[in-house]
Design a protein around this motif. Structure first.
Motif, mmCIF file in Angstrom:
data_model
loop_
_atom_site.group_PDB
_atom_site.id
_atom_site.type_symbol
_atom_site.label_atom_id
_atom_site.label_comp_id
_atom_site.label_asym_id
_atom_site.label_seq_id
_atom_site.Cartn_x
_atom_site.Cartn_y
_atom_site.Cartn_z
ATOM 1 N N ASN A 41 0.813 -1.223 0.000
ATOM 2 C CA ASN A 41 0.000 0.000 0.000
ATOM 3 C C ASN A 41 0.844 1.270 0.000
ATOM 4 O O ASN A 41 0.543 2.236 0.703
ATOM 5 N N GLY A 42 1.946 1.257 -0.749
ATOM 6 C CA GLY A 42 2.804 2.435 -0.843
ATOM 7 C C GLY A 42 3.635 2.700 0.398
ATOM 8 O O GLY A 42 4.220 3.765 0.537
ATOM 9 N N LYS A 43 3.679 1.762 1.312
ATOM 10 C CA LYS A 43 4.413 1.936 2.564
ATOM 11 C C LYS A 43 5.484 0.851 2.677
ATOM 12 O O LYS A 43 5.257 -0.299 2.305
ATOM 13 N N ALA A 44 6.638 1.215 3.216
ATOM 14 C CA ALA A 44 7.730 0.256 3.421
ATOM 15 C C ALA A 44 7.891 0.007 4.917
ATOM 16 O O ALA A 44 8.181 0.925 5.680
ATOM 17 N N ASP A 45 7.669 -1.232 5.334
ATOM 18 C CA ASP A 45 7.847 -1.614 6.741
ATOM 19 C C ASP A 45 9.141 -2.408 6.881
ATOM 20 O O ASP A 45 9.373 -3.369 6.140
ATOM 21 N N LEU A 46 9.949 -2.007 7.848
ATOM 22 C CA LEU A 46 11.211 -2.700 8.101
ATOM 23 C C LEU A 46 10.924 -4.087 8.674
ATOM 24 O O LEU A 46 10.219 -4.235 9.667
#
Length: 71
Positions: free
Chosen positions: A41-46
């Motif tokens: 969803n356009g988000k980068a989670d580490l």
């Protein structure tokens, strides 16, 4: 989707000029690091970070720009 980025530290890097390869007989990779992200969803989670030191047997690491010592 997972994205992984890799980074290495070395004691020297060879150049494209074959006449200079002899200069780098002692070039070794001394650290490998990886960072992993999950993209959604356009988000980068580490997801995680990982790092390993490489100490080839019989090879003495000389401190360089990387700041890594043999110890």
């Amino acid at each position: 989707m997972l994205i992984a980025a890799f980074d290495t530290e070395t004691t020297g890097v060879t150049r494209a000029n074959p006449q200079e390869y002899q200069k780098y007989n002692n070039a070794r990779m001394i650290q490998l690091a990886i960072i992993v992200y999950k993209l959604s969803n356009g988000k980068a989670d580490l997801i995680g970070t990982y790092s390993w030191y490489v100490k080839p047997e019989g090879f003495q690491i000389q401190e360089g720009v990387h700041g890594i010592t043999h110890d």
